[in-house]
Each structure stands twice: as structure tokens, then as C-alpha cells.
Design a protein around this motif. Structure first.
Motif, short mmCIF file in Angstrom:
data_model
loop_
_atom_site.label_atom_id
_atom_site.label_comp_id
_atom_site.label_asym_id
_atom_site.label_seq_id
_atom_site.Cartn_x
_atom_site.Cartn_y
_atom_site.Cartn_z
N ALA A 148 0.84 -1.21 0.00
CA ALA A 148 0.00 0.00 0.00
C ALA A 148 0.86 1.25 0.00
CB ALA A 148 -0.92 -0.01 1.22
N THR A 149 1.98 1.22 0.74
CA THR A 149 2.89 2.36 0.76
C THR A 149 3.50 2.59 -0.62
OG1 THR A 149 3.42 1.89 3.08
CG2 THR A 149 4.95 3.30 1.87
N ALA A 150 3.82 1.49 -1.31
CA ALA A 150 4.38 1.61 -2.66
C ALA A 150 3.35 2.19 -3.64
CB ALA A 150 4.87 0.25 -3.15
N LEU A 151 2.08 1.85 -3.46
CA LEU A 151 1.04 2.43 -4.31
C LEU A 151 0.91 3.93 -4.03
CD1 LEU A 151 -1.88 -0.19 -4.33
CD2 LEU A 151 -0.23 0.33 -6.14
N ARG A 152 1.03 4.30 -2.75
CA ARG A 152 0.99 5.73 -2.41
C ARG A 152 2.15 6.46 -3.10
NH1 ARG A 152 3.04 9.77 0.34
NH2 ARG A 152 1.78 11.09 1.74
N ALA A 153 3.33 5.85 -3.08
CA ALA A 153 4.48 6.46 -3.74
C ALA A 153 4.25 6.56 -5.24
CB ALA A 153 5.74 5.64 -3.45
N VAL A 192 -11.02 11.86 -10.47
CA VAL A 192 -9.73 11.17 -10.44
C VAL A 192 -8.95 11.56 -9.18
CG1 VAL A 192 -7.50 10.91 -11.60
CG2 VAL A 192 -9.62 11.01 -12.94
N ALA A 193 -9.02 12.83 -8.81
CA ALA A 193 -8.33 13.29 -7.60
C ALA A 193 -8.84 12.55 -6.37
CB ALA A 193 -8.51 14.79 -7.43
N ASN A 194 -10.13 12.29 -6.31
CA ASN A 194 -10.69 11.55 -5.17
C ASN A 194 -10.14 10.14 -5.12
OD1 ASN A 194 -12.25 13.65 -4.17
ND2 ASN A 194 -14.03 13.13 -5.42
N LEU A 195 -9.97 9.51 -6.27
CA LEU A 195 -9.39 8.17 -6.32
C LEU A 195 -7.94 8.19 -5.84
CD1 LEU A 195 -10.79 7.02 -9.79
CD2 LEU A 195 -11.50 6.17 -7.56
N LEU A 196 -7.17 9.17 -6.30
CA LEU A 196 -5.78 9.30 -5.89
C LEU A 196 -5.67 9.53 -4.39
CD1 LEU A 196 -4.41 11.57 -8.76
CD2 LEU A 196 -4.18 9.09 -8.55
N LEU A 197 -6.58 10.33 -3.86
CA LEU A 197 -6.55 10.63 -2.42
C LEU A 197 -6.85 9.39 -1.60
CD1 LEU A 197 -6.12 12.99 -0.46
CD2 LEU A 197 -8.61 13.39 -0.52
#
Length: 253
Positions: A148-153, A192-197
Motif C-alpha cells: 500500500a505504501t508503494a502504491l501511495r508512492a 480522479v483526484a478523489n481516487l488518488l486521495l
């Protein structure tokens, strides 16, 4: 976009009486990885107890290795996996002609190499985004929090590729602020921003010392990131192609 359901199945315990899930091949993306029977190695902690007068099969613990191969004859990618196994009561119906209950081995996969891709990567996505998804894929089964951390990165890599690098004079900005800056450039980017957040919040949870994220939750985040990238990279191409066809009122050749 759909995430390969085989990844969820591989994240769960696989009983020896059941067939292994067949994930999409990360190399050719058209074949599926079929797995052979795993090879078990009982641990030195449980093996000596076989002679105990109270021994039961569900005392058995150990590790296993498994080999898979792409079923596409033009690919045939070899995949190697490892993990832990234990013995417990079988979920299958008890054979009443046999003395005592039936047991099964249960396999918990912790690593596959090459890794299965968490999500498809659009061809037009920058290389740094591809690498971010690969990093998350490598640790999906071993450490969901790290995945999950790697996806955040990967979200941060995306923002950098989009030119949202920080505040004035290169001052550090949080992912939240950068996502808002990217979204503010175009009002159609809000969804899209909501998905990224959401992916960012899951990644934050994975960084905590007591992180208890499950593989299922990581796959949910991957589905959101996949949809975000689909809208950013694939959607515009499809929209443009549709406009060409509409203008030509038929196939454009």
C-alpha cells in the motif's frame, strides 16, 4: 477497471484439495499461470513431535515451494513461489469409511517471482509509474502494508510526472496539497483526484508501525489507482478516437 480476481484467491489460504488460482501472466498478459503441486518441507519444530503419544496431524507446520508456468505456448513464463503451510481439518466432506477426520494441507503464499502485476499499466504511462506498480506487486503477499505504501508512492510519482512537484522554490508539499493542485488545473479531474486521495490514505495506513492492512484492502486501492490511470491515460485516447469516428460518420481509414 477490474483487478485480477486470482490475486485475491492467491492471498487466501489454498487447501490441498482445491485447484490453485490462475493469475494473468505478467509477461504476455494473454495467458494464465498454471501451478503444479507444491513441494512441502516440514519445520524442525513440528517434525520431532510425530512420535508423541498425543500427536495429531494438525500439529504439522512448514514451508513450501511451488512452480507455475504461463499456459500460452508463445510465452511459457516460469514463475516460482514460496510460502508457509499447515495441516488442519479438511473442508471437504468427511469420509465415514476412514477412521478419524480427514486432514488437508493449507498453503499461505508469501512470494512469487516474477511478481503478478497488481493492475494493468497503460502503455502511455511514464516509466516511473510502471516501476511504482512493480514495487507494490513484488510485496503484495509478503507485506500488504508495504505494498500500500508503494502504491501511495506511485501516486506521488504520477504527480511529479504531471509537473506538480511542490510549492514555491521547490518547497516540500504533502501529497494532499499536490493532488489538490493537480485537480485545480482542470475541473474535470475532481473524480480522479478523489481516487488518488483514497490510495494515499491507504498508503498512509500501511506506513504505521501497527499497520494491519489486508491484501484485499491493498487490491481495493489498486483498483482505484487503475481506474484513475485509465481515465488519465486511456480515456482521452478513446475519446479522441470516438470523435474521429463521429466526424467521419463511420470507420476512419
Amino acid at each position: 477497471m477490474a483487478i485480477d480476481p486470482a490475486l485475491s484467491a492467491l492471498a487466501a489460504n489454498t487447501e490441498s484439495t482445491e485447484p490453485w488460482a490462475r493469475p494473468s501472466c505478467p509477461n504476455c498478459r494473454s495467458g494464465y499461470i498454471g501451478f503444479a503441486e507444491p513441494s512441502e518441507d516440514e519445520s524442525h519444530e513440528s517434525a520431532p513431535h510425530h512420535g508423541h503419544e498425543a500427536f495429531e496431524p494438525d500439529w504439522i507446520r512448514g514451508t513450501f515451494v511451488i512452480r507455475g508456468q504461463c499456459e500460452n505456448r508463445e510465452c511459457q513464463l516460469a514463475v516460482h513461489g514460496t510460502g508457509d503451510y499447515f495441516v488442519d481439518y479438511s473442508t471437504q466432506q468427511v469420509d465415514f469409511d476412514s477412521p478419524g477426520p480427514l486432514y488437508s494441507s493449507y498453503y499461505k503464499l508469501t512470494h512469487l517471482h516474477p511478481p503478478m502485476l497488481l493492475m494493468p499499466i497503460p502503455k502511455s504511462a511514464p516509466e516511473e509509474i510502471r516501476e511504482g506498480v512493480l514495487r507494490a506487486s513484488r510485496v503484495l503477499f509478503a507485506d500488504p502494508g508495504l505494498a500500500a505504501t508503494a502504491l501511495r508512492a506511485t501516486v506521488e510519482r504520477f504527480l511529479t510526472a504531471e509537473g506538480v512537484t511542490g510549492g514555491p522554490s521547490g518547497k516540500f508539499q504533502t501529497a494532499d496539497v499536490r493532488i489538490k493542485q493537480w485537480s485545480a488545473q482542470d475541473p474535470t479531474r475532481l473524480a480522479v483526484a478523489n481516487l488518488l486521495l483514497a490510495v494515499k490514505w491507504l498508503g498512509n495506513a500501511g506506513t504505521h508501525e501497527d499497520a494491519d492492512l489486508t491484501t484485499t484492502e491493498v487490491l481495493e486501492g489498486a483498483a482505484m489507482l487503475d481506474e484513475a490511470f485509465h481515465r488519465v491515460y486511456t480515456g482521452p485516447d478513446l475519446d479522441a478516437r470516438a470523435q474521429v469516428i463521429n466526424t467521419a460518420k463511420g470507420p476512419s481509414r
